[in-house]
Design a protein around this motif. Structure first.
Motif, PDB file in Angstrom:
ATOM      1  N   ARG A  47       7.162  17.607  -3.094  1.00  0.00           N
ATOM      2  CA  ARG A  47       7.013  18.428  -1.895  1.00  0.00           C
ATOM      3  C   ARG A  47       6.695  17.582  -0.665  1.00  0.00           C
ATOM      4  O   ARG A  47       6.838  18.031   0.454  1.00  0.00           O
ATOM      5  N   GLY A  48       6.220  16.373  -0.880  1.00  0.00           N
ATOM      6  CA  GLY A  48       5.914  15.487   0.231  1.00  0.00           C
ATOM      7  C   GLY A  48       6.793  14.254   0.141  1.00  0.00           C
ATOM      8  O   GLY A  48       8.009  14.326   0.223  1.00  0.00           O
ATOM      9  N   SER A  49       6.171  13.121  -0.045  1.00  0.00           N
ATOM     10  CA  SER A  49       6.925  11.884  -0.243  1.00  0.00           C
ATOM     11  C   SER A  49       6.164  11.011  -1.220  1.00  0.00           C
ATOM     12  O   SER A  49       4.945  11.124  -1.357  1.00  0.00           O
ATOM     13  N   ILE A  50       6.909  10.133  -1.896  1.00  0.00           N
ATOM     14  CA  ILE A  50       6.278   9.180  -2.810  1.00  0.00           C
ATOM     15  C   ILE A  50       5.286   8.314  -2.050  1.00  0.00           C
ATOM     16  O   ILE A  50       4.200   8.004  -2.529  1.00  0.00           O
ATOM     17  N   ARG A  51       5.660   7.931  -0.822  1.00  0.00           N
ATOM     18  CA  ARG A  51       4.781   7.074  -0.024  1.00  0.00           C
ATOM     19  C   ARG A  51       3.422   7.722   0.200  1.00  0.00           C
ATOM     20  O   ARG A  51       2.376   7.105  -0.052  1.00  0.00           O
ATOM     21  N   SER A  52       3.406   8.959   0.672  1.00  0.00           N
ATOM     22  CA  SER A  52       2.126   9.615   0.960  1.00  0.00           C
ATOM     23  C   SER A  52       1.333   9.847  -0.324  1.00  0.00           C
ATOM     24  O   SER A  52       0.097   9.751  -0.330  1.00  0.00           O
ATOM     25  N   TRP A  53       2.030  10.128  -1.410  1.00  0.00           N
ATOM     26  CA  TRP A  53       1.356  10.329  -2.705  1.00  0.00           C
ATOM     27  C   TRP A  53       0.691   9.039  -3.164  1.00  0.00           C
ATOM     28  O   TRP A  53      -0.464   9.034  -3.600  1.00  0.00           O
ATOM     29  N   LEU A  54       1.412   7.923  -3.049  1.00  0.00           N
ATOM     30  CA  LEU A  54       0.847   6.630  -3.451  1.00  0.00           C
ATOM     31  C   LEU A  54      -0.346   6.253  -2.579  1.00  0.00           C
ATOM     32  O   LEU A  54      -1.360   5.739  -3.075  1.00  0.00           O
ATOM     33  N   PHE A  55      -0.229   6.501  -1.278  1.00  0.00           N
ATOM     34  CA  PHE A  55      -1.341   6.156  -0.390  1.00  0.00           C
ATOM     35  C   PHE A  55      -2.553   7.051  -0.625  1.00  0.00           C
ATOM     36  O   PHE A  55      -3.685   6.622  -0.417  1.00  0.00           O
ATOM     37  N   LYS A  56      -2.322   8.255  -1.072  1.00  0.00           N
ATOM     38  CA  LYS A  56      -3.452   9.118  -1.426  1.00  0.00           C
ATOM     39  C   LYS A  56      -4.201   8.545  -2.614  1.00  0.00           C
ATOM     40  O   LYS A  56      -5.440   8.442  -2.607  1.00  0.00           O
ATOM     41  N   ILE A  57      -3.462   8.126  -3.632  1.00  0.00           N
ATOM     42  CA  ILE A  57      -4.095   7.534  -4.816  1.00  0.00           C
ATOM     43  C   ILE A  57      -4.808   6.244  -4.432  1.00  0.00           C
ATOM     44  O   ILE A  57      -5.966   6.012  -4.807  1.00  0.00           O
ATOM     45  N   ALA A  58      -4.134   5.381  -3.660  1.00  0.00           N
ATOM     46  CA  ALA A  58      -4.703   4.081  -3.294  1.00  0.00           C
ATOM     47  C   ALA A  58      -5.953   4.239  -2.435  1.00  0.00           C
ATOM     48  O   ALA A  58      -6.958   3.547  -2.643  1.00  0.00           O
ATOM     49  N   THR A  59      -5.901   5.135  -1.451  1.00  0.00           N
ATOM     50  CA  THR A  59      -7.049   5.317  -0.562  1.00  0.00           C
ATOM     51  C   THR A  59      -8.262   5.799  -1.329  1.00  0.00           C
ATOM     52  O   THR A  59      -9.380   5.287  -1.148  1.00  0.00           O
TER      53      THR A  59
END
Length: 317
Positions: free
Chosen positions: A62-74
């Motif tokens: 529903r969003g993007s892989i980038r934002s999902w990865l940055f959520k996990i990383a942050t």
């Protein structure tokens, strides 16, 4: 992208690698900014990718892989900050205690920026400069995350709110406070070096190396700004002003024989410094310099840096 995602969710690790590969460099730089440590950033990225792999079957496109990865990383970085605390430079300490030190960032970590537009590449390099990363350490962990996600990575406030599981109002408030703390930063090294020009940069590097290798304290001091600072993490003491730095150099370093090799660190001018030891030169420290105009305003000599990470030999003969 959809085919890669379907294959990765079906258990294809190569597809997963191709899916997340474009973001690894950017993720690492983000974790470095958050944590102030190349090694800790490595750990955070590895854990992020492990968590992403194990949670991929629950990922909804529903969003993007980038934002999902940055959520996990942050959020992984926020957890690490709670456990490990902040990293500093000696010039930032207000008391004497055992500190975690800010680490230099190797140029190889920034190779991904070559794919960016010129403007985006400048922004990426500015965001890993020592002064900026050191200033981030004075923010709370969540303020740090908000400022980086909004101002460096250009996430919208609602996206940052989703990452941190908070409200847009809370994000905007944290961003305002974070910007206030960082408002006193001097012009970036990218801007300063651009104005200085390639020829003047080469001349500054040449003169600084020659002054050290000849033991010419007057030449070294002449290249410093009046308010220059000199520190050597992990040693806590540091020196300021031409007179103070001059006395320190005469009392210690310039009693030895040196060889300097140019490199880059944190997008800034840097040197691998080598100390003569019987029959060869051995690593002394990685000197990262900050310039203002044509003068050196700060030297941070990382005495425990891994020279090979900066493309420097382990010894010089």
């Amino acid at each position: 992208m959809r085919e890669l995602l379907d294959a990765a969710q079906a258990g294809d690790k190569d597809a997963f690698g191709a899916l997340v590969g474009p973001w690894r460099g950017e993720l690492h730089a983000h974790c470095y900014r958050m944590l102030g440590s190349d090694a800790d950033a490595d750990d955070a990225v590895q854990e992020t990718l492990v968590r992403a792999w194990t949670a991929l079957d629950r990922y909804e496109d529903r969003g993007s892989i980038r934002s999902w990865l940055f959520k996990i990383a942050t959020n992984r970085c926020l957890t690490l900050i709670e456990k490990r605390g902040k990293r500093e430079l000696p010039t930032d300490l207000n008391a004497t205690f055992e500190a975690e030190w800010l680490e230099p960032y190797p140029p190889s970590r920034l190779e991904w920026t070559s794919r960016l537009s010129p403007e985006a590449r400048v922004t990426a390099l500015e965001s890993v400069e020592l002064a900026f990363v050191a200033s981030l350490q004075h923010l709370s962990a969540r303020q740090r995350a908000v400022l980086l996600l909004r101002d460096v990575l250009s996430f919208a406030s609602r996206e940052v709110a989703d990452v941190l599981e908070t409200s847009v109002a809370a994000v905007n408030s944290a961003l305002q406070r974070a910007r206030a703390v960082l408002s006193g930063l001097q012009p970036t090294q990218q801007e300063t070096l651009r104005k200085l020009g390639e020829s003047a940069q080469r001349d500054l590097v040449r003169r600084y190396m020659a002054a050290w290798e000849s033991g010419d304290v007057d030449a070294i001091v002449a290249m410093l700004a009046e308010d220059a600072k000199y520190s050597m993490p992990p040693l806590m003491h540091w020196f300021s002003g031409r007179a103070g730095i001059r006395q320190f150099l005469l009392n210690g370093p310039l009693r030895e024989k040196w060889r300097f090799l140019p490199t880059r660190a944190n997008g800034q001018l840097a040197f691998g410094t080598y100390l003569w030891d019987r029959d060869r030169y051995v690593p002394g420290g990685l000197d990262v310099i900050q310039v203002r105009g044509s003068q050196i305003v700060e030297v941070v000599s990382f005495l425990e840096a891994d020279f090979t990470a900066f493309g420097l030999p382990e010894e010089v003969r």
